[in-house]
Motif scaffolding. Sequence first.
Motif, PDB file in Angstrom:
ATOM      1  N   VAL A 283       0.889  -1.457   0.082  1.00 43.03           N
ATOM      2  CA  VAL A 283      -0.039  -0.130  -0.066  1.00 43.03           C
ATOM      3  C   VAL A 283       0.663   1.370   0.137  1.00 43.03           C
ATOM      4  O   VAL A 283       0.640   2.177  -0.693  1.00 43.03           O
ATOM      5  N   LEU A 284       1.991   1.259   0.814  1.00 40.30           N
ATOM      6  CA  LEU A 284       2.928   2.292   1.021  1.00 40.30           C
ATOM      7  C   LEU A 284       3.407   2.586  -0.484  1.00 40.30           C
ATOM      8  O   LEU A 284       3.307   3.898  -0.944  1.00 40.30           O
ATOM      9  N   VAL A 285       3.998   1.540  -1.095  1.00 36.02           N
ATOM     10  CA  VAL A 285       4.716   1.769  -2.303  1.00 36.02           C
ATOM     11  C   VAL A 285       3.720   2.239  -3.264  1.00 36.02           C
ATOM     12  O   VAL A 285       4.276   3.111  -4.066  1.00 36.02           O
ATOM     13  N   GLY A 286       2.467   1.903  -3.447  1.00 35.57           N
ATOM     14  CA  GLY A 286       1.628   1.981  -4.464  1.00 35.57           C
ATOM     15  C   GLY A 286       1.070   3.520  -4.070  1.00 35.57           C
ATOM     16  O   GLY A 286       0.830   4.343  -4.999  1.00 35.57           O
ATOM     17  N   ASN A 287       1.341   4.044  -2.904  1.00 33.28           N
ATOM     18  CA  ASN A 287       0.697   5.450  -2.765  1.00 33.28           C
ATOM     19  C   ASN A 287       1.891   6.356  -2.968  1.00 33.28           C
ATOM     20  O   ASN A 287       1.691   7.693  -3.484  1.00 33.28           O
TER      21      ASN A 287
ATOM     22  N   SER B 227      12.715   8.510  -5.371  1.00 31.15           N
ATOM     23  CA  SER B 227      13.399   9.560  -4.158  1.00 31.15           C
ATOM     24  C   SER B 227      13.660   8.708  -3.082  1.00 31.15           C
ATOM     25  O   SER B 227      14.906   8.873  -2.624  1.00 31.15           O
ATOM     26  N   LEU B 228      13.070   7.711  -2.699  1.00 33.94           N
ATOM     27  CA  LEU B 228      13.339   6.755  -1.531  1.00 33.94           C
ATOM     28  C   LEU B 228      14.740   6.219  -2.024  1.00 33.94           C
ATOM     29  O   LEU B 228      15.823   6.137  -0.799  1.00 33.94           O
ATOM     30  N   LYS B 229      14.871   5.488  -3.130  1.00 31.15           N
ATOM     31  CA  LYS B 229      15.969   4.453  -3.261  1.00 31.15           C
ATOM     32  C   LYS B 229      17.236   5.585  -3.482  1.00 31.15           C
ATOM     33  O   LYS B 229      18.651   5.238  -2.837  1.00 31.15           O
ATOM     34  N   LYS B 230      17.005   7.043  -3.999  1.00 32.53           N
ATOM     35  CA  LYS B 230      18.210   7.951  -4.271  1.00 32.53           C
ATOM     36  C   LYS B 230      18.740   8.077  -2.835  1.00 32.53           C
ATOM     37  O   LYS B 230      19.935   8.467  -2.409  1.00 32.53           O
TER      38      LYS B 230
END
Length: 96
Positions: A75-79, A87-90
């Motif tokens: 759900v979090l990744v979908g949102n 951005s999170l991976k960066k």
Amino acid sequence: MTILFTLHELGKVEQGKVGEVLYLERSTVSRNIKLLEKQNLVLRTTDYRPEVELTPEGMDLVNEIIPEWEKAMDVLVGNLEDEGVASLKKLENKMI
């Protein structure tokens, strides 16, 4: 939760290894392991360098929680959508 998940992945391991994997200070790991021990979720040896592992109850709890955790992460990744995940991976790469 992260200590329980880590022990689920690593099995029986020196307590210090948990701190290394999770980037936690020794005192934080020790304090949390003691709390998990009191709840009968973790066993810890009395060695100079104690080893820790999940109890059967701890293993059952983790196995019960993992599917719910995975749903929440989906759900979090979908949102976040692709841009948010990128951005999170960066950010993660900058921390390594």
